[in-house]
Design a protein around this motif. Structure first.
Motif, mmCIF file in Angstrom:
data_model
loop_
_atom_site.group_PDB
_atom_site.id
_atom_site.type_symbol
_atom_site.label_atom_id
_atom_site.label_comp_id
_atom_site.label_asym_id
_atom_site.label_seq_id
_atom_site.Cartn_x
_atom_site.Cartn_y
_atom_site.Cartn_z
ATOM 1 N N ALA A 168 0.844 -1.200 0.000
ATOM 2 C CA ALA A 168 0.000 0.000 0.000
ATOM 3 C C ALA A 168 0.878 1.249 0.000
ATOM 4 O O ALA A 168 0.636 2.204 -0.756
ATOM 5 C CB ALA A 168 -0.926 -0.008 1.214
ATOM 6 N N VAL A 169 1.916 1.232 0.842
ATOM 7 C CA VAL A 169 2.838 2.371 0.877
ATOM 8 C C VAL A 169 3.581 2.498 -0.448
ATOM 9 O O VAL A 169 3.756 3.597 -0.990
ATOM 10 C CB VAL A 169 3.828 2.211 2.046
ATOM 11 N N LYS A 170 4.021 1.363 -0.980
ATOM 12 C CA LYS A 170 4.769 1.384 -2.238
ATOM 13 C C LYS A 170 3.915 1.936 -3.385
ATOM 14 O O LYS A 170 4.381 2.761 -4.188
ATOM 15 C CB LYS A 170 5.245 -0.024 -2.559
ATOM 16 N N ASP A 171 2.667 1.504 -3.464
ATOM 17 C CA ASP A 171 1.774 2.019 -4.508
ATOM 18 C C ASP A 171 1.477 3.502 -4.304
ATOM 19 O O ASP A 171 1.344 4.262 -5.269
ATOM 20 C CB ASP A 171 0.465 1.225 -4.519
ATOM 21 N N TRP A 172 1.345 3.888 -3.042
ATOM 22 C CA TRP A 172 1.120 5.291 -2.717
ATOM 23 C C TRP A 172 2.298 6.138 -3.199
ATOM 24 O O TRP A 172 2.129 7.197 -3.796
ATOM 25 C CB TRP A 172 0.926 5.433 -1.210
ATOM 26 N N MET A 173 3.514 5.648 -2.955
ATOM 27 C CA MET A 173 4.698 6.368 -3.406
ATOM 28 C C MET A 173 4.708 6.484 -4.933
ATOM 29 O O MET A 173 5.062 7.530 -5.491
ATOM 30 C CB MET A 173 5.958 5.650 -2.922
ATOM 31 N N ALA A 174 4.323 5.405 -5.616
ATOM 32 C CA ALA A 174 4.286 5.444 -7.081
ATOM 33 C C ALA A 174 3.270 6.464 -7.580
ATOM 34 O O ALA A 174 3.519 7.183 -8.552
ATOM 35 C CB ALA A 174 3.957 4.058 -7.623
ATOM 36 N N THR A 175 2.128 6.550 -6.898
ATOM 37 C CA THR A 175 1.103 7.528 -7.277
ATOM 38 C C THR A 175 1.610 8.947 -7.079
ATOM 39 O O THR A 175 1.390 9.832 -7.925
ATOM 40 C CB THR A 175 -0.166 7.311 -6.436
ATOM 41 N N VAL A 176 2.303 9.185 -5.977
ATOM 42 C CA VAL A 176 2.861 10.504 -5.706
ATOM 43 C C VAL A 176 3.902 10.862 -6.756
ATOM 44 O O VAL A 176 3.969 12.009 -7.232
ATOM 45 C CB VAL A 176 3.469 10.546 -4.290
ATOM 46 N N MET A 177 4.719 9.875 -7.137
ATOM 47 C CA MET A 177 5.743 10.122 -8.156
ATOM 48 C C MET A 177 5.101 10.536 -9.483
ATOM 49 O O MET A 177 5.595 11.411 -10.198
ATOM 50 C CB MET A 177 6.583 8.860 -8.351
ATOM 51 N N GLU A 178 3.987 9.891 -9.830
ATOM 52 C CA GLU A 178 3.317 10.204 -11.089
ATOM 53 C C GLU A 178 2.710 11.599 -11.083
ATOM 54 O O GLU A 178 2.672 12.287 -12.099
ATOM 55 C CB GLU A 178 2.229 9.167 -11.370
ATOM 56 N N SER A 179 2.205 11.996 -9.907
ATOM 57 C CA SER A 179 1.506 13.278 -9.831
ATOM 58 C C SER A 179 2.437 14.451 -9.535
ATOM 59 O O SER A 179 2.027 15.597 -9.609
ATOM 60 C CB SER A 179 0.414 13.222 -8.757
ATOM 61 N N SER A 180 3.679 14.140 -9.175
ATOM 62 C CA SER A 180 4.629 15.214 -8.844
ATOM 63 C C SER A 180 5.759 15.205 -9.861
ATOM 64 O O SER A 180 6.453 14.203 -10.013
ATOM 65 C CB SER A 180 5.200 15.012 -7.439
ATOM 66 N N PRO A 187 14.181 9.973 -2.553
ATOM 67 C CA PRO A 187 13.338 10.197 -3.728
ATOM 68 C C PRO A 187 12.283 11.258 -3.483
ATOM 69 O O PRO A 187 11.864 11.503 -2.358
ATOM 70 C CB PRO A 187 12.706 8.818 -3.963
ATOM 71 N N ALA A 188 11.819 11.857 -4.596
ATOM 72 C CA ALA A 188 10.807 12.902 -4.491
ATOM 73 C C ALA A 188 9.543 12.382 -3.822
ATOM 74 O O ALA A 188 8.877 13.102 -3.084
ATOM 75 C CB ALA A 188 10.497 13.449 -5.884
ATOM 76 N N ALA A 189 9.191 11.108 -4.072
ATOM 77 C CA ALA A 189 7.966 10.557 -3.500
ATOM 78 C C ALA A 189 7.997 10.582 -1.987
ATOM 79 O O ALA A 189 6.979 10.819 -1.334
ATOM 80 C CB ALA A 189 7.763 9.125 -3.998
ATOM 81 N N VAL A 190 9.171 10.329 -1.397
ATOM 82 C CA VAL A 190 9.285 10.350 0.057
ATOM 83 C C VAL A 190 9.057 11.749 0.590
ATOM 84 O O VAL A 190 8.339 11.961 1.574
ATOM 85 C CB VAL A 190 10.670 9.831 0.499
ATOM 86 N N LYS A 191 9.634 12.727 -0.067
ATOM 87 C CA LYS A 191 9.490 14.114 0.385
ATOM 88 C C LYS A 191 8.072 14.619 0.207
ATOM 89 O O LYS A 191 7.616 15.484 0.950
ATOM 90 C CB LYS A 191 10.478 14.992 -0.375
ATOM 91 N N ASP A 192 7.338 14.071 -0.777
ATOM 92 C CA ASP A 192 6.000 14.557 -1.065
ATOM 93 C C ASP A 192 4.908 13.815 -0.305
ATOM 94 O O ASP A 192 3.743 14.230 -0.345
ATOM 95 C CB ASP A 192 5.727 14.448 -2.571
ATOM 96 N N LEU A 193 5.234 12.728 0.366
ATOM 97 C CA LEU A 193 4.218 12.037 1.163
ATOM 98 C C LEU A 193 3.751 12.948 2.297
ATOM 99 O O LEU A 193 4.550 13.671 2.894
ATOM 100 C CB LEU A 193 4.776 10.745 1.747
ATOM 101 N N PRO A 194 2.475 12.927 2.629
ATOM 102 C CA PRO A 194 1.959 13.837 3.667
ATOM 103 C C PRO A 194 2.277 13.378 5.088
ATOM 104 O O PRO A 194 1.894 14.049 6.038
ATOM 105 C CB PRO A 194 0.448 13.806 3.416
ATOM 106 N N LEU A 195 2.944 12.246 5.247
ATOM 107 C CA LEU A 195 3.274 11.778 6.584
ATOM 108 C C LEU A 195 4.545 10.934 6.549
ATOM 109 O O LEU A 195 5.019 10.521 5.495
ATOM 110 C CB LEU A 195 2.113 10.972 7.190
#
Length: 385
Positions: free
Chosen positions: A271-283, A296-304
């Motif tokens: 779930a976390v991995k897919d969430w990171m992939a979604t964030v990467m696509e949108s950012s 990675p950018a996905a880590v910095k862009d996660l809201p928590l």
């Protein structure tokens, strides 16, 4: 003569030594590295197996009557030789003694090469040993037949198939190495997804706790997920399919640990991995903080921030779990919410509850679940402050 900067009592690291690890108070006679394990012999008639990365004690082997002078590993077998000329062959997986041989004089050196063991000592003779072929054949057959059938699966099912195939039974000492295999499986999986990870020691000689963290932004809340990778012993006569092979039947998956608790661990991770992939696509890369290239950018862009705490002794009353949490607070804290996926009722007096409440500085707890068609579909206990 002692080298410069050397101090035995204080274990000062000498110049040129990258690490100095005190492992016992007795004299050490031999050190052998094999795979991810370090084997050390000492003057107390035992030898010990340590994790190569963390130097956490995995197992201690007892059986010799005098000092163990030398040790080597090969073909899934450990060979140890002592001062009385006794050689013992051990199964590196179960830690059981398979053979005992007797020679003249103290054994001073052993080596494994070309599928044979060699030993030498004070008798002036080099001995060549071929362990019982029946034992080696049994080990090879087990390795060949313990694998899962090859399916074309989504990544989560592939990972679950591998995870289930490891018989990580914490209550059976012969399965201690399998518990470590599980811990490494989780650590490598998390390492590959930008988590900070570490193997932490609970109780000496027991299975390690896998700790992982994604993000350390103090302005974001931190959610911790608790799970355990050890499983309860099996009675194979009560299973219609092999317990350590993932099998599908009537729309359900069967295997020891599918629900308690390997499946929920992987569900949360993916779930976390897919969430990171979604964030990467949108950012886009331009939106990421260019000054922070450490993750990675996905880590910095996660809201928590996200923390994983996965132990290997839950089926044995979580021995050493609280001590591990207390000793790793700098890595784990602060935490705002803790999710537990494997229990209907946590119990206020359990070791897990005490340790997690200590981590959280608890102010409230929640019980969450999904119920459909008179069956629980998902159960989760949550702590939050």
């Amino acid at each position: 003569r002692a080298p410069p900067n050397w101090s035995y009592n204080n274990h000062v690291v000498p110049e040129g030594c990258v690490r100095c690890v005190p492992v016992c108070e007795d004299s050490l006679f031999d050190v052998h590295v094999h795979g991810d394990a370090v084997y050390v012999t000492s003057a107390n008639n035992t030898f010990s197996e340590y994790d190569l990365e963390s130097f956490i004690l995995r197992r201690r082997f007892v059986g010799h009557q005098s000092e163990i002078m030398t040790i080597c590993v090969g073909a899934g077998i450990i060979l140890s030789g002592d001062a009385d000329g006794v050689l013992k062959f051990w199964d590196s997986g179960t830690a059981q003694c398979l053979q005992t041989e007797y020679t003249y004089g103290s054994i001073q050196s052993t080596v494994f090469a070309k599928r044979k063991f060699f030993s030498g000592g004070l008798g002036g003779v080099v001995s060549v040993w071929s362990p019982n072929p029946h034992v080696i054949n049994m080990r090879q057959q087990t390795m060949l037949t313990s694998g899962m059938p090859t399916w074309h699966c989504p990544p989560l099912l592939d990972a679950l198939r591998t995870f289930i195939s490891i018989p990580s039974i914490s209550a059976v000492e012969e399965r201690r190495s399998d518990c470590w295999r599980c811990a490494y499986f989780l650590k490598q999986m998390l390492d590959s997804s930008a988590f900070e990870t570490r193997l932490a020691e609970g109780k000496e000689g027991k299975s390690p706790i896998v700790l992982a963290r994604l993000g350390r932004n103090p302005e974001k809340p931190t959610v911790a997920f608790y799970g355990h990778y050890d499983v309860f012993p099996v009675r194979e006569t009560q299973w219609t399919t092999p317990p350590f092979e993932l099998c599908g039947r009537d729309g359900y998956l069967y295997g020891r640990g599918v629900t308690d608790d390997k499946g929920p661990i992987l569900a949360m991770f993916y779930a976390v991995k897919d969430w990171m992939a979604t964030v990467m696509e949108s950012s886009s890369a331009e939106d990421a903080d260019a000054s922070d290239t450490s993750k990675p950018a996905a880590v910095k862009d996660l809201p928590l921030n996200i923390v994983f705490i996965m132990e290997g002794e839950e089926e044995c009353d979580s021995e050493g779990f609280r001590e591990c949490v207390e000793n790793n607070m700098e890595f784990l804290s602060p935490v705002d919410v803790i999710l537990l996926s494997n229990t209907v009722w946590l119990g206020e007096n359990t070791v897990r509850a005490a340790a997690l409440l200590f981590l959280l500085d608890l102010s409230c707890s929640l019980f969450l679940g999904a119920f459909c068609k008179k069956k629980w579909l998902a159960i989760c206990c949550a702590f939050c402050r």
